[in-house]
Write an enzyme that holds these catalytic residues in place. Structure first.
Site, PDB file in Angstrom:
ATOM      1  N   ALA A   1      32.970  41.662  45.313  1.00  0.00           N
ATOM      2  CA  ALA A   1      33.341  43.049  45.616  1.00  0.00           C
ATOM      3  C   ALA A   1      34.389  43.468  44.595  1.00  0.00           C
ATOM      4  O   ALA A   1      35.113  42.624  44.050  1.00  0.00           O
ATOM      5  CB  ALA A   1      33.893  43.134  47.030  1.00  0.00           C
TER       6      ALA A   1
ATOM      7  N   GLY B   1      31.374  38.499  47.088  1.00  0.00           N
ATOM      8  CA  GLY B   1      30.288  39.409  47.443  1.00  0.00           C
ATOM      9  C   GLY B   1      29.051  39.192  46.588  1.00  0.00           C
ATOM     10  O   GLY B   1      27.930  39.472  47.039  1.00  0.00           O
TER      11      GLY B   1
ATOM     12  N   GLU C   1      27.242  36.498  48.213  1.00  0.00           N
ATOM     13  CA  GLU C   1      26.721  37.024  49.485  1.00  0.00           C
ATOM     14  C   GLU C   1      25.499  37.919  49.258  1.00  0.00           C
ATOM     15  O   GLU C   1      24.530  37.864  50.035  1.00  0.00           O
ATOM     16  CB  GLU C   1      27.832  37.791  50.215  1.00  0.00           C
TER      17      GLU C   1
ATOM     18  N   GLU D   1      37.251  34.308  48.369  1.00  0.00           N
ATOM     19  CA  GLU D   1      38.071  35.277  49.112  1.00  0.00           C
ATOM     20  C   GLU D   1      39.366  34.681  49.627  1.00  0.00           C
ATOM     21  O   GLU D   1      40.397  35.351  49.674  1.00  0.00           O
ATOM     22  CB  GLU D   1      37.270  35.859  50.289  1.00  0.00           C
TER      23      GLU D   1
HETATM   24  C1  HXC Z   1      37.080  43.960  39.947  1.00  0.00           C
HETATM   25  C2  HXC Z   1      36.722  42.425  38.296  1.00  0.00           C
HETATM   26  C3  HXC Z   1      36.212  41.492  39.237  1.00  0.00           C
HETATM   27  C4  HXC Z   1      36.167  41.901  40.603  1.00  0.00           C
HETATM   28  C5  HXC Z   1      36.165  40.588  37.301  1.00  0.00           C
HETATM   29  N1  HXC Z   1      36.659  41.810  37.101  1.00  0.00           N
HETATM   30  N2  HXC Z   1      35.888  40.366  38.574  1.00  0.00           N
HETATM   31  N3  HXC Z   1      37.134  43.636  38.660  1.00  0.00           N
HETATM   32  N4  HXC Z   1      36.616  43.133  40.902  1.00  0.00           N
HETATM   33  N5  HXC Z   1      35.669  41.114  41.555  1.00  0.00           N
HETATM   34  C6  HXC Z   1      37.106  42.441  35.850  1.00  0.00           C
HETATM   35  C7  HXC Z   1      38.442  41.918  35.381  1.00  0.00           C
HETATM   36  O1  HXC Z   1      39.481  42.586  36.044  1.00  0.00           O
HETATM   37  C8  HXC Z   1      38.363  42.238  33.915  1.00  0.00           C
HETATM   38  O2  HXC Z   1      38.607  43.607  33.673  1.00  0.00           O
HETATM   39  C9  HXC Z   1      36.903  42.015  33.579  1.00  0.00           C
HETATM   40  O3  HXC Z   1      36.208  42.084  34.819  1.00  0.00           O
HETATM   41  C10 HXC Z   1      36.665  40.651  32.963  1.00  0.00           C
HETATM   42  O4  HXC Z   1      37.218  39.679  33.813  1.00  0.00           O
HETATM   43  P1  HXC Z   1      38.178  38.506  33.287  1.00  0.00           P
HETATM   44  O5  HXC Z   1      38.914  37.972  34.459  1.00  0.00           O
HETATM   45  O6  HXC Z   1      38.991  38.961  32.143  1.00  0.00           O
HETATM   46  O7  HXC Z   1      37.091  37.441  32.766  1.00  0.00           O
HETATM   47  P2  HXC Z   1      37.203  35.863  32.751  1.00  0.00           P
HETATM   48  O8  HXC Z   1      38.535  35.411  32.270  1.00  0.00           O
HETATM   49  O9  HXC Z   1      35.985  35.429  32.011  1.00  0.00           O
HETATM   50  O10 HXC Z   1      37.082  35.394  34.291  1.00  0.00           O
HETATM   51  C11 HXC Z   1      35.885  35.636  35.008  1.00  0.00           C
HETATM   52  C12 HXC Z   1      36.127  35.422  36.501  1.00  0.00           C
HETATM   53  C13 HXC Z   1      37.331  36.261  36.976  1.00  0.00           C
HETATM   54  C14 HXC Z   1      36.404  33.929  36.790  1.00  0.00           C
HETATM   55  C15 HXC Z   1      34.838  35.824  37.223  1.00  0.00           C
HETATM   56  O11 HXC Z   1      37.136  37.611  36.530  1.00  0.00           O
HETATM   57  C16 HXC Z   1      37.496  36.312  38.444  1.00  0.00           C
HETATM   58  O12 HXC Z   1      38.025  35.339  39.063  1.00  0.00           O
HETATM   59  N6  HXC Z   1      37.101  37.401  39.084  1.00  0.00           N
HETATM   60  C17 HXC Z   1      37.279  37.606  40.514  1.00  0.00           C
HETATM   61  C18 HXC Z   1      36.285  36.784  41.288  1.00  0.00           C
HETATM   62  C19 HXC Z   1      36.517  36.934  42.769  1.00  0.00           C
HETATM   63  O13 HXC Z   1      37.587  36.609  43.306  1.00  0.00           O
HETATM   64  N7  HXC Z   1      35.492  37.474  43.451  1.00  0.00           N
HETATM   65  C20 HXC Z   1      35.566  37.692  44.899  1.00  0.00           C
HETATM   66  C21 HXC Z   1      36.034  39.092  45.144  1.00  0.00           C
HETATM   67  S1  HXC Z   1      36.365  39.353  46.819  1.00  0.00           S
HETATM   68  P3  HXC Z   1      40.018  44.175  33.080  1.00  0.00           P
HETATM   69  O14 HXC Z   1      39.689  45.585  32.753  1.00  0.00           O
HETATM   70  O15 HXC Z   1      40.982  44.034  34.203  1.00  0.00           O
HETATM   71  O16 HXC Z   1      40.337  43.286  31.916  1.00  0.00           O
HETATM   72  C22 HXC Z   1      34.894  39.554  47.520  1.00  0.00           C
HETATM   73  C23 HXC Z   1      34.916  39.558  49.001  1.00  0.00           C
HETATM   74  C24 HXC Z   1      34.625  40.829  49.568  1.00  0.00           C
HETATM   75  O17 HXC Z   1      33.883  39.659  46.915  1.00  0.00           O
HETATM   76  C25 HXC Z   1      34.172  40.737  50.958  1.00  0.00           C
HETATM   77  C26 HXC Z   1      32.703  40.790  51.123  1.00  0.00           C
HETATM   78  C27 HXC Z   1      31.891  41.408  50.102  1.00  0.00           C
END
Ligand code: HXC
Length: 260
Positions: free
Chosen positions: A68, A111, A114, A134
């Site tokens: 998400a 997400g 999911e 999460e």
């Molecule tokens: C918003 C995101 C994002 C996310 C990545 N980006 N994941 N933006 N929401 N979930 C954005 C980053 O902010 C960044 O933009 C760009 O994408 C590239 O990401 P980087 O982190 O610079 O890349 P990298 O170093 O290669 O790392 C990749 C990654 C990391 C390991 C996937 O981005 C990461 O940990 N992302 C979050 C993963 C996560 O926690 N997902 C779960 C979300 S919660 P900018 O412009 O800032 O540089 C969820 C639960 C919800 O899904 C409930 C039910 C649906």
């Protein structure tokens, strides 16, 4: 179908398949509200289109979907989440009768994992990575991570994954049954599309009944599920396709299914 800002939808009417591609590469296909609203609309349109019989859902080389959209979600409040039933429309998007195959390359996190699990079949590339991170963000999975993952890989492993956010590799996900097959990165989309074509060549109503019956197994007791399956099985004897399929076997020729 070109009327989408954050999705690409392509339809191959001759083959009876469609491919829907997440297109927010700058945020690794983070699943924002607007893109999920588009996904909902695209799936409803494809479900209503008789020339489409199976759908592939994919991302890009780097990411299926990194979860998400955290930037959007960070400001969410409880009253607002309750008011709009936040995320409920994600599940609604997948309440369609045609099979959806996920072709996962790269990140399938939170997400993203999911949404892959909302699909009917998951094909993954060797570099696909699945996790429910999460817990590290101070929240819990909100679109099936604590429910579908348990059914896919069993309670102990699902509990461990949700409590740690640890990552499953494609091969691990495959050996646990979360993923059905693993391919080289440049082959997974083609393999999913080939599978979609194979499904599209079967009887359309029978494909729908099979999807409904298999999904019902996740909701019902075994006794109720077996009774439901038997009734659906009985109903196939009203189809031209059942007559044709069995006649073709007896006459030693390929079946030609015609029911829509
Ligand atoms: C918003 C995101 C994002 C996310 C990545 N980006 N994941 N933006 N929401 N979930 C954005 C980053 O902010 C960044 O933009 C760009 O994408 C590239 O990401 P980087 O982190 O610079 O890349 P990298 O170093 O290669 O790392 C990749 C990654 C990391 C390991 C996937 O981005 C990461 O940990 N992302 C979050 C993963 C996560 O926690 N997902 C779960 C979300 S919660 P900018 O412009 O800032 O540089 C969820 C639960 C919800 O899904 C409930 C039910 C649906």
């Amino acid at each position: 179908y070109c009327n989408f800002a954050e999705l690409m939808v392509s339809v191959d009417r001759d083959e009876g398949t469609a491919t829907v591609t997440f297109a927010r590469p700058k945020s690794l296909n983070a699943l924002c509200e607007s893109m999920m609203t588009e996904l909902n609309r695209a799936f409803k349109m494809l479900d209503a289109d008789d020339s489409v019989r199976a759908i592939v859902l994919t991302g890009d080389n780097v990411s299926f979907a990194a979860g998400a959209d955290i930037k959007e979600m960070a400001k969410q409040t409880y009253p607002e989440a309750l008011r709009v039933n936040f995320l409920a429309h994600w599940t609604d998007a997948f309440k369609i009768s045609k099979p959806v195959i996920a072709a996962v390359r790269g990140h399938a996190l939170g997400g993203g994992c999911e949404v892959a699990m909302m699909c009917d079949i998951i094909y993954a590339s060797t570099d696909a990575r699945f996790a429910q991170p999460e817990v590290r963000l101070g929240t819990i999975p909100g679109a099936g991570g604590t429910q579908r993952l348990v059914r896919a890989v069993g309670k102990s492993r699902a509990m461990e994954l949700c409590l740690t956010g640890d990552v499953l590799t494609a091969n691990e996900a495959c050996s646990l049954g979360l993923v059905s097959k693993v391919f080289q990165p440049d082959e997974v989309l083609g393999a999913a599309q080939k599978l979609a074509r194979k499904i599209a060549s079967q009887s359309a109503p029978v494909v729908k009944l099979i999807k409904e019956a298999v999904n019902a197994s996740q909701e019902m007791s075994l006794e109720a599920g077996l009774a439901y399956e038997r009734r659906l099985f009985h109903s196939t004897f009203s189809l031209d396709d059942q007559k044709e399929g069995m006649a073709a076997f007896i006459e030693k020729r390929p079946a030609k299914f015609t029911n829509q």
